[in-house]
Design a protein around this motif. Structure first.
Motif, short mmCIF file in Angstrom:
data_model
loop_
_atom_site.label_atom_id
_atom_site.label_comp_id
_atom_site.label_asym_id
_atom_site.label_seq_id
_atom_site.Cartn_x
_atom_site.Cartn_y
_atom_site.Cartn_z
N LYS A 1 42.23 52.66 46.00
CA LYS A 1 41.99 51.52 46.71
C LYS A 1 42.38 49.87 45.96
O LYS A 1 42.60 50.25 45.49
CB LYS A 1 40.13 51.34 46.00
N LYS B 1 42.19 47.43 48.20
CA LYS B 1 41.65 45.84 48.69
C LYS B 1 39.91 46.39 49.47
O LYS B 1 39.74 47.99 49.82
CB LYS B 1 41.67 44.75 49.74
N GLU B 2 38.50 46.12 48.75
CA GLU B 2 37.17 46.52 49.35
C GLU B 2 36.01 46.08 49.67
O GLU B 2 36.70 45.03 48.44
CB GLU B 2 36.43 47.60 48.50
N ASP B 3 35.40 45.73 50.91
CA ASP B 3 34.61 44.16 51.50
C ASP B 3 34.77 42.50 50.72
O ASP B 3 34.59 42.45 50.33
CB ASP B 3 32.45 44.42 50.02
N GLY B 4 36.60 42.83 51.30
CA GLY B 4 36.94 41.86 51.20
C GLY B 4 37.44 41.48 49.37
O GLY B 4 38.49 40.19 49.60
N VAL B 5 37.16 41.72 49.16
CA VAL B 5 37.87 42.39 47.72
C VAL B 5 38.97 42.88 46.93
O VAL B 5 39.53 43.69 46.55
CB VAL B 5 36.64 42.28 46.55
N LEU B 6 40.42 42.15 46.30
CA LEU B 6 41.52 42.62 45.85
C LEU B 6 41.02 43.54 44.88
O LEU B 6 40.12 42.62 43.55
CB LEU B 6 42.83 42.24 45.97
#
Length: 160
Positions: free
Chosen positions: A139, A141-146
């Motif tokens: 992963k 980036k997830e939900d806009g978070v790096l």
């Protein structure tokens, strides 16, 4: 630590009402009322903490699964989606346009566990025509978070 991460991943903490009030320039009571209304109206449906599981000693596998289905007459996609999202392994279910009908995010302790879930629970469902499973290798980036990349790639580029 594992239990804390599990709890945080399912039900995280948000900023407290006084911090939000200061940011918005309103009273804490106004923030509390607005949040309660948003939660009661199911506009805010939960709070989430993103965890970089690669930095823990917990083995977790995530898979994206595409399903082509033929919904039963009179039930549509909603009833099938409800049957699927009740499984604890299923983290998200989306109705899609395009080449497949439903997209799922599934988590397990191993690739084998996820594969068995697909083979024993999803594929045999009467309405399921085909499945395609893609395992997440990393992963970014997830939900806009790096997710921080602490490791530097020291491999040299080789051109032919």
């Amino acid at each position: 630590m594992n239990e804390l991460l599990d709890i945080m991943g399912k039900n995280s903490f948000r900023l407290n009402d006084s911090e939000i009030a200061r940011m918005l320039g309103i009273t804490e009571e106004e923030v509390t009322k607005q949040l309660e209304k948003l939660e009661n109206d199911h506009i805010i449906v939960g709070y989430k903490t993103l965890i970089d599981w690669e930095k823990t000693d917990i083995e977790t596998v995530t898979a994206l699964i595409e399903l082509r289905v033929t919904p039963k007459r009179g039930e549509g996609y909603d009833e099938l989606a409800k049957r699927i999202y009740k499984y604890p392994q299923v983290k998200s279910v989306y109705l899609m346009s395009g080449a497949y009908d439903l997209a799922l995010t599934v988590e397990g302790k191993s690739m084998k566990e996820v594969a068995l879930f697909v083979a024993q629970k999803l594929a045999p469902m009467e309405s399921v025509v085909t499945t395609a499973t893609y395992f997440v290798l990393r992963k970014y980036k997830e939900d806009g978070v790096l997710f921080d990349d602490d490791e530097k790639d020291t491999r040299q580029v080789i051109t032919l």
